[in-house]
Design an enzyme around this catalytic site. Structure first.
Site: not given
Ligand code: 5GP
Length: 344
Positions: A128, A184, A186, A314
């Site tokens: 979540v 993201c 958020t 490493c």
């Molecule tokens: P990345 O490796 O692309 O930097 O981050 C991947 C992670 O971003 C995912 O595993 C998930 O936790 C988070 N994530 C994926 N989709 C969303 C989204 O729509 N909103 C937010 N807040 N986080 C997301």
């Protein structure tokens, strides 16, 4: 209102200091880790990198390649149980390295039960955006009670007290990261988050004190960030954007102005909500974006690039195995990471 005065760090704020080493070659570095889990009498051996449970990256095609290199894939939650069953019967050796992902509604629980009857995977990923609700904690307890033998990963959170709560409630692995993800939004929409490197350091400490594990999720933009996440104490690292845009990801190649791309979007983006729910509910802000990511070819090349980078990290700190990396790491605070005079 309070202000936490200690400065918290992100990947971009630090570098790993090199150390005298007796290793003569990267080939001597062992990236395989072996974990035991708090709630299950199971042992897992492999390279603890996981493709994110996003519908673009958490695919069976990705899992086929990653499992050959002993990496894991969190299959996204919108796969039909019959498709799971078929893939499981055709690729039993791949399925053991897949997480079955679930949300936290009653329907999600029923769906999880159906899939668990059909496939032999050991891993469950309860995911979540906000892992701080009592409802989520209760759901973790419910899944632990229903599947006492399975390895449960749950998140996302970014603080030690919530890591402890989730481990005590039945999680073997807690997923760390609020707001660092590449698609993201958020932090833009809510102002909520926690710098990812500090979150990993603090949460790993809390988890390890209870014999739990953490998975650093989000914010890794290149192999150096993956190395920093492990160096900070992450037991697993989950990658979305770095695995996006490959042949094995979901979606067609899109041509634009002579260049090739694939569409990649956050699982809380308007694009994902429209795809799976047909609408964006009025009370919800979209917290993800949709982008065109340059097409990158086969994912195998990226896997090898990441593993090569990790082995090299490493050797720079004299760690013979990934397990030793964090113990041998001193981070130095840095105001500049790279020389980008010729572009990145
Ligand atoms: P990345 O490796 O692309 O930097 O981050 C991947 C992670 O971003 C995912 O595993 C998930 O936790 C988070 N994530 C994926 N989709 C969303 C989204 O729509 N909103 C937010 N807040 N986080 C997301």
């Amino acid at each position: 209102m309070r202000i936490e005065q200690n400065y918290k760090l992100d990947f971009k704020d630090v570098l790993i200091r090199p150390k005298r080493s007796t290793l003569s070659s990267r080939a001597e570095v062992n990236l395989i880790r072996e974990y035991k889990f708090k709630h299950t009498a199971k042992t897992w051996r492999g390279i603890p990198i996981i493709a994110a449970n996003m519908d673009h990256t958490g695919t069976f095609a990705i899992a086929k390649v990653l499992s050959r290199h002993q990496l894991l894939t969190a299959i996204h939650k919108f796969i039909d149980p019959n498709v799971w069953q078929q893939f499981s019967s055709e690729h039993p050796q791949v399925i053991v390295s897949c997480f079955i992902s679930s949300g936290i509604s009653d329907d999600d629980f029923k769906n999880l039960q159906i899939i668990m009857k059909k496939v032999t995977s050991e891993f469950i990923c309860l995911d979540v955006a906000n892992g701080y609700t009592q409802h989520f904690v209760d759901f973790v307890r419910r899944v632990r009670a229903a599947f006492p033998e399975k390895i449960i990963m749950a998140g996302n959170v970014v603080t030690g007290e919530m890591v402890e709560e989730l481990i005590i409630s039945g999680a073997d692995i807690v997923k760390i990261g609020i707001g660092p993800g590449s698609v993201c939004t958020t932090r833009n929409k809510t102002g909520v988050g926690y710098p990812q490197l500090s979150a990993i350091i603090e949460c790993a400490d809390a988890a390890h004190g209870l014999k739990g594990l953490v998975c650093a999720d989000g914010g890794c933009a290149d192999p150096g960030d993956v190395a920093k996440a492990f160096a900070a104490g992450a037991d697993f690292v989950m990658l979305g954007g770095m695995f996006a845009g490959h042949d094995e990801t979901e979606g067609e190649i899109i041509e634009k102005n002579g260049k090739r791309y694939k569409q990649f979007y956050g699982m809380s983006s308007a694009a994902a909500m429209m795809k799976y729910h047909g609408k964006v509910a009025d009370y919800r802000a979209s917290e993800g974006k949709s982008i065109l990511i340059p097409y990158k070819g086969p994912v195998e090349d990226t896997v090898l690039d990441i593993l090569g980078g990790l082995r090299s990290t490493c050797t720079y700190v004299g760690a013979q195995s990934l397990k030793e990396l964090s113990k041998r790491t001193t981070f130095v605070m840095a105001s500049q990471q790279v020389n980008d005079v010729h572009g990145k």
